[in-house]
Motif scaffolding. Sequence first.
Motif, PDB file in Angstrom:
ATOM      1  N   ILE A 154       0.843  -1.196   0.000  1.00 52.57           N
ATOM      2  CA  ILE A 154       0.000   0.000   0.000  1.00 52.57           C
ATOM      3  C   ILE A 154       0.881   1.249   0.000  1.00 52.57           C
ATOM      4  O   ILE A 154       2.029   1.204   0.419  1.00 52.57           O
ATOM      5  N   THR A 155       0.296   2.333  -0.504  1.00 58.06           N
ATOM      6  CA  THR A 155       0.951   3.637  -0.459  1.00 58.06           C
ATOM      7  C   THR A 155       0.092   4.573   0.372  1.00 58.06           C
ATOM      8  O   THR A 155      -1.097   4.734   0.101  1.00 58.06           O
ATOM      9  N   VAL A 156       0.684   5.139   1.396  1.00 56.25           N
ATOM     10  CA  VAL A 156      -0.018   6.030   2.317  1.00 56.25           C
ATOM     11  C   VAL A 156       0.372   7.468   2.019  1.00 56.25           C
ATOM     12  O   VAL A 156       1.555   7.821   2.048  1.00 56.25           O
ATOM     13  N   TYR A 157      -0.613   8.297   1.709  1.00 54.92           N
ATOM     14  CA  TYR A 157      -0.409   9.735   1.536  1.00 54.92           C
ATOM     15  C   TYR A 157      -0.738  10.394   2.870  1.00 54.92           C
ATOM     16  O   TYR A 157      -1.870  10.315   3.337  1.00 54.92           O
ATOM     17  N   ALA A 202      -2.045  19.564  -1.181  1.00 54.93           N
ATOM     18  CA  ALA A 202      -1.382  19.027  -2.368  1.00 54.93           C
ATOM     19  C   ALA A 202      -1.660  17.539  -2.525  1.00 54.93           C
ATOM     20  O   ALA A 202      -1.899  17.046  -3.636  1.00 54.93           O
ATOM     21  N   LEU A 203      -1.662  16.817  -1.418  1.00 52.13           N
ATOM     22  CA  LEU A 203      -1.892  15.376  -1.471  1.00 52.13           C
ATOM     23  C   LEU A 203      -3.296  15.045  -1.964  1.00 52.13           C
ATOM     24  O   LEU A 203      -3.479  14.165  -2.817  1.00 52.13           O
ATOM     25  N   VAL A 204      -4.300  15.721  -1.432  1.00 54.57           N
ATOM     26  CA  VAL A 204      -5.669  15.404  -1.834  1.00 54.57           C
ATOM     27  C   VAL A 204      -5.894  15.771  -3.297  1.00 54.57           C
ATOM     28  O   VAL A 204      -6.627  15.071  -4.019  1.00 54.57           O
ATOM     29  N   THR A 205      -5.245  16.816  -3.766  1.00 51.73           N
ATOM     30  CA  THR A 205      -5.347  17.171  -5.182  1.00 51.73           C
ATOM     31  C   THR A 205      -4.755  16.060  -6.050  1.00 51.73           C
ATOM     32  O   THR A 205      -5.341  15.670  -7.075  1.00 51.73           O
ATOM     33  N   GLN A 206      -3.627  15.520  -5.632  1.00 50.94           N
ATOM     34  CA  GLN A 206      -2.996  14.430  -6.376  1.00 50.94           C
ATOM     35  C   GLN A 206      -3.902  13.195  -6.421  1.00 50.94           C
ATOM     36  O   GLN A 206      -4.022  12.545  -7.464  1.00 50.94           O
ATOM     37  N   ILE A 207      -4.523  12.880  -5.297  1.00 46.97           N
ATOM     38  CA  ILE A 207      -5.403  11.696  -5.254  1.00 46.97           C
ATOM     39  C   ILE A 207      -6.612  11.893  -6.162  1.00 46.97           C
ATOM     40  O   ILE A 207      -6.997  10.993  -6.919  1.00 46.97           O
ATOM     41  N   VAL A 232      -4.243   4.946   1.175  1.00 50.20           N
ATOM     42  CA  VAL A 232      -4.685   5.541   2.449  1.00 50.20           C
ATOM     43  C   VAL A 232      -4.345   7.024   2.414  1.00 50.20           C
ATOM     44  O   VAL A 232      -3.281   7.410   1.909  1.00 50.20           O
ATOM     45  N   PHE A 233      -5.244   7.853   2.969  1.00 51.01           N
ATOM     46  CA  PHE A 233      -4.972   9.285   3.077  1.00 51.01           C
ATOM     47  C   PHE A 233      -5.139   9.711   4.522  1.00 51.01           C
ATOM     48  O   PHE A 233      -6.160   9.427   5.159  1.00 51.01           O
ATOM     49  N   ALA A 234      -4.126  10.388   5.060  1.00 51.95           N
ATOM     50  CA  ALA A 234      -4.177  10.945   6.416  1.00 51.95           C
ATOM     51  C   ALA A 234      -3.958  12.444   6.305  1.00 51.95           C
ATOM     52  O   ALA A 234      -2.887  12.893   5.888  1.00 51.95           O
ATOM     53  N   SER A 235      -4.961  13.221   6.672  1.00 50.10           N
ATOM     54  CA  SER A 235      -4.930  14.678   6.510  1.00 50.10           C
ATOM     55  C   SER A 235      -4.665  15.373   7.840  1.00 50.10           C
ATOM     56  O   SER A 235      -4.996  14.847   8.906  1.00 50.10           O
ATOM     57  N   ALA A 236      -4.077  16.579   7.741  1.00 42.36           N
ATOM     58  CA  ALA A 236      -3.842  17.388   8.937  1.00 42.36           C
ATOM     59  C   ALA A 236      -5.041  18.254   9.280  1.00 42.36           C
ATOM     60  O   ALA A 236      -4.971  19.059  10.212  1.00 42.36           O
ATOM     61  N   ASP A 237      -6.135  18.109   8.532  1.00 39.76           N
ATOM     62  CA  ASP A 237      -7.363  18.832   8.860  1.00 39.76           C
ATOM     63  C   ASP A 237      -8.552  18.111   8.239  1.00 39.76           C
ATOM     64  O   ASP A 237      -8.402  17.229   7.394  1.00 39.76           O
ATOM     65  N   VAL A 244      -8.485   4.811   0.678  1.00 41.49           N
ATOM     66  CA  VAL A 244      -8.919   5.415  -0.579  1.00 41.49           C
ATOM     67  C   VAL A 244      -9.602   4.340  -1.421  1.00 41.49           C
ATOM     68  O   VAL A 244      -9.155   3.191  -1.453  1.00 41.49           O
ATOM     69  N   THR A 245     -10.679   4.692  -2.090  1.00 42.31           N
ATOM     70  CA  THR A 245     -11.413   3.728  -2.895  1.00 42.31           C
ATOM     71  C   THR A 245     -10.540   3.209  -4.043  1.00 42.31           C
ATOM     72  O   THR A 245      -9.652   3.902  -4.536  1.00 42.31           O
ATOM     73  N   GLY A 246     -10.824   1.973  -4.446  1.00 42.65           N
ATOM     74  CA  GLY A 246     -10.129   1.390  -5.587  1.00 42.65           C
ATOM     75  C   GLY A 246      -8.786   0.783  -5.272  1.00 42.65           C
ATOM     76  O   GLY A 246      -8.048   0.401  -6.183  1.00 42.65           O
ATOM     77  N   SER A 247      -8.439   0.647  -3.997  1.00 40.90           N
ATOM     78  CA  SER A 247      -7.158   0.070  -3.632  1.00 40.90           C
ATOM     79  C   SER A 247      -7.090  -1.398  -4.044  1.00 40.90           C
ATOM     80  O   SER A 247      -8.030  -2.169  -3.854  1.00 40.90           O
ATOM     81  N   ALA A 248      -5.944  -1.799  -4.599  1.00 39.94           N
ATOM     82  CA  ALA A 248      -5.727  -3.203  -4.960  1.00 39.94           C
ATOM     83  C   ALA A 248      -5.439  -4.056  -3.727  1.00 39.94           C
ATOM     84  O   ALA A 248      -5.474  -5.286  -3.793  1.00 39.94           O
ATOM     85  N   SER A 249      -5.135  -3.409  -2.614  1.00 41.05           N
ATOM     86  CA  SER A 249      -4.881  -4.111  -1.344  1.00 41.05           C
ATOM     87  C   SER A 249      -5.768  -3.499  -0.260  1.00 41.05           C
ATOM     88  O   SER A 249      -5.289  -3.008   0.760  1.00 41.05           O
ATOM     89  N   ALA A 250      -7.069  -3.546  -0.508  1.00 44.73           N
ATOM     90  CA  ALA A 250      -8.029  -2.886   0.382  1.00 44.73           C
ATOM     91  C   ALA A 250      -7.973  -3.443   1.801  1.00 44.73           C
ATOM     92  O   ALA A 250      -8.151  -2.694   2.769  1.00 44.73           O
TER      93      ALA A 250
END
Length: 266
Positions: free
Chosen positions: A46-49, A83-88, A96-101, A233-239
Motif C-alpha cells: 500500500i501507499t499512504v499519503y 497538495a496530497l488530496v489534489t494528487q489523489i 490511504v490518506f491521512a490529513s492534517a485537517d 482510498v477507494t479502488g485500492s488493490a490491497s483494500a
Amino acid sequence: MTVTRASRVLVAATVFGIALALTGCAPATPAATAPTGSAATLEGDITVYAAASLQATFTDLAETFEADNPGTTVALNFAGSSALVTQIIEGAPADVFASADTTNMTRLTDAALTDGTPVDFATNVLTIAVPPGNPAGITDFADLAGPDVRLVVCAPEVPCGRAAKTVAATAGVTLTPVSEESSVTDVLGKVTSREADAGLVYVTDVAAAGDAVEGIEFTESASAVNTYPIAPVTGSASADVARAFVDFVTGSDGAAVLRAAGFGAP
C-alpha cells in the motif's frame, strides 16, 4: 488329547476372526487436520499519503506494521494535505490518506474517494519555532508582527497556514511573512537553516526537531486546533491491508506513538 492339523487351522481361523471383529469395532484413527482459529495473513503493498507533520510518527508506525505483517509493504508519501488530496483526486495511486485537517479530507469524501467514513485519530496546535538562541528575541505571538522579524508561515490553503490565519485573526495581529510554504516541514527548514527568525509550525514539529530549533508556546494557539482524520482510498488493490493499517493507526498502538510525539487525542 491329540490335536490334529485340521484342529490347529480351525483354532487359528477362529482367533483371527475374533481379532478382526474387535479391530472393526475400534474407533478409526482420526485424519490429520489443519489447525483452526489462526488469523488470516495480510499480504499486499500500500501507499499512504500523509500530511507532512506526520512524517516521524508514520515512519515509525509503518515499520511496526510491516514487522507485525511480514507479507506487507507500506510506502509513504508526505506533503501538505492540500497538495496530497489534489494528487489523489487527479488519479495518484494512493491507498490511504491521512490529513492534517478535516477540510481536505472532506474534499476527498465529496469526490467519493474514501472507502468508508474517515476516522479522527489526533489533534495538533501551532507553536513558534525559532533558531537556537532565539536571535530575534521572540517572546510571544505579537512579536511575530515586528518590522524586522523574518517570519515564515504555511500557505493559506495548507492546514498549518489556515490555522495561522485563524490565530492571527483571533489575536488581532497582522502578520507579514517573508514567505509562505507548501508544507510545515518547509517552514521548519527555513528556521533550522536560519533563513527565518521565526516560523509557525506544530508543537510536534518542534518536538521532533530536537536541538535544531527552540519552541515558544502562545495562548492564542488554542483558537485553532487541527483535527487529523484518516481513511482508505477507494479502488485500492490491497483494500484489506489499507483497512488494517487505518485500524492500526487509530488503535491503541498508534495512539501511544502519536501521544509520545506530542499529538493530542481527537
